[in-house]
Scaffold this motif. Sequence first.
Motif, PDB file in Angstrom:
ATOM      1  N   ARG A 128       1.075   7.859  -3.658  1.00 47.73           N
ATOM      2  CA  ARG A 128       1.613   8.819  -4.618  1.00 47.73           C
ATOM      3  C   ARG A 128       2.830   9.588  -4.112  1.00 47.73           C
ATOM      4  O   ARG A 128       3.319  10.469  -4.787  1.00 47.73           O
ATOM      5  N   SER A 129       3.318   9.263  -2.935  1.00 47.58           N
ATOM      6  CA  SER A 129       4.501   9.981  -2.464  1.00 47.58           C
ATOM      7  C   SER A 129       5.397   9.066  -1.632  1.00 47.58           C
ATOM      8  O   SER A 129       4.950   8.095  -1.040  1.00 47.58           O
ATOM      9  N   ARG A 130       6.659   9.424  -1.626  1.00 46.41           N
ATOM     10  CA  ARG A 130       7.621   8.660  -0.841  1.00 46.41           C
ATOM     11  C   ARG A 130       7.390   8.853   0.653  1.00 46.41           C
ATOM     12  O   ARG A 130       7.681   7.970   1.439  1.00 46.41           O
ATOM     13  N   ARG A 131       6.868  10.003   1.045  1.00 47.33           N
ATOM     14  CA  ARG A 131       6.557  10.218   2.470  1.00 47.33           C
ATOM     15  C   ARG A 131       5.524   9.200   2.951  1.00 47.33           C
ATOM     16  O   ARG A 131       5.657   8.637   4.039  1.00 47.33           O
ATOM     17  N   GLU A 158       0.831  -1.208   0.000  1.00 43.79           N
ATOM     18  CA  GLU A 158       0.000   0.000   0.000  1.00 43.79           C
ATOM     19  C   GLU A 158       0.866   1.259   0.000  1.00 43.79           C
ATOM     20  O   GLU A 158       0.613   2.203  -0.740  1.00 43.79           O
ATOM     21  N   GLY A 159       1.903   1.258   0.811  1.00 40.34           N
ATOM     22  CA  GLY A 159       2.793   2.415   0.838  1.00 40.34           C
ATOM     23  C   GLY A 159       3.485   2.636  -0.490  1.00 40.34           C
ATOM     24  O   GLY A 159       3.618   3.764  -0.959  1.00 40.34           O
ATOM     25  N   TYR A 160       3.929   1.558  -1.113  1.00 40.26           N
ATOM     26  CA  TYR A 160       4.611   1.662  -2.392  1.00 40.26           C
ATOM     27  C   TYR A 160       3.677   2.230  -3.471  1.00 40.26           C
ATOM     28  O   TYR A 160       4.112   2.990  -4.331  1.00 40.26           O
ATOM     29  N   ASN A 203       5.848   6.136   5.660  1.00 33.20           N
ATOM     30  CA  ASN A 203       4.867   5.985   6.728  1.00 33.20           C
ATOM     31  C   ASN A 203       4.343   4.544   6.784  1.00 33.20           C
ATOM     32  O   ASN A 203       4.281   3.936   7.855  1.00 33.20           O
ATOM     33  N   PHE A 204       3.998   3.976   5.628  1.00 31.24           N
ATOM     34  CA  PHE A 204       3.458   2.618   5.601  1.00 31.24           C
ATOM     35  C   PHE A 204       4.537   1.576   5.912  1.00 31.24           C
ATOM     36  O   PHE A 204       4.224   0.520   6.480  1.00 31.24           O
ATOM     37  N   LEU A 205       5.785   1.868   5.565  1.00 29.37           N
ATOM     38  CA  LEU A 205       6.857   0.951   5.962  1.00 29.37           C
ATOM     39  C   LEU A 205       6.978   0.905   7.480  1.00 29.37           C
ATOM     40  O   LEU A 205       7.243  -0.157   8.060  1.00 29.37           O
ATOM     41  N   ASN A 206       6.760   2.032   8.130  1.00 32.79           N
ATOM     42  CA  ASN A 206       6.774   2.048   9.596  1.00 32.79           C
ATOM     43  C   ASN A 206       5.583   1.297  10.179  1.00 32.79           C
ATOM     44  O   ASN A 206       5.710   0.645  11.214  1.00 32.79           O
ATOM     45  N   TYR A 207       4.430   1.349   9.514  1.00 34.24           N
ATOM     46  CA  TYR A 207       3.292   0.519   9.948  1.00 34.24           C
ATOM     47  C   TYR A 207       3.661  -0.956   9.818  1.00 34.24           C
ATOM     48  O   TYR A 207       3.339  -1.772  10.698  1.00 34.24           O
ATOM     49  N   LEU A 256      13.305  -4.266   6.398  1.00 30.12           N
ATOM     50  CA  LEU A 256      12.470  -3.059   6.478  1.00 30.12           C
ATOM     51  C   LEU A 256      13.259  -1.883   7.046  1.00 30.12           C
ATOM     52  O   LEU A 256      13.162  -0.760   6.541  1.00 30.12           O
ATOM     53  N   LEU A 257      14.049  -2.140   8.084  1.00 26.14           N
ATOM     54  CA  LEU A 257      14.852  -1.069   8.677  1.00 26.14           C
ATOM     55  C   LEU A 257      15.855  -0.498   7.679  1.00 26.14           C
ATOM     56  O   LEU A 257      16.048   0.715   7.612  1.00 26.14           O
TER      57      LEU A 257
END
Length: 152
Positions: free
Chosen positions: A50-53, A45-47, A57-61, A101-102
């Motif tokens: 429409r933005s890297r921000r 979903e994060g990928y 955020n979703f990688l942190n989720y 992920l880190l």
Amino acid sequence: MRVWSDAQEYYVATCRVFRAFPFDLKRVASQQIASTDSVHRNIAEGYCRRSRREYLNFLNYALGSVGESVSGLHAYRSAEQISEADFERLNAMAYKLENGLLRLVESLEQKRAHGDWEDQLIIKESNLAYIVTSEPDACNIPQFPNSPTPQR
């Protein structure tokens, strides 16, 4: 993407262990499976945002979901609800996934810090891959405003 693939493998391995739980523990098993399912879904979903921000955020989720699942593994092992072998295997997969992920998060944060950050993700493939044909020899190319006309 390797980390996304690792997340899917972790989910599959978790399903194999927890689907065998007895009926009275189905809710617990379902929660563990859901936490691992959330990891690969958040990466995807994060990928696709429409933005890297938002991606960051979703990688942190996703990292949070890995943490949730590892906490469950420790609790289920302490309660002797999973075997030592299953615990070790799933814990090792989670460790690899968390580190991947880190590293990905760190890489994106470094790009931001060094000014290599492009906020908008850019599609780098041709629209020709999406041509719709109605006849074997015909090529029906939809025309959109401001789009280049493909060459035949």
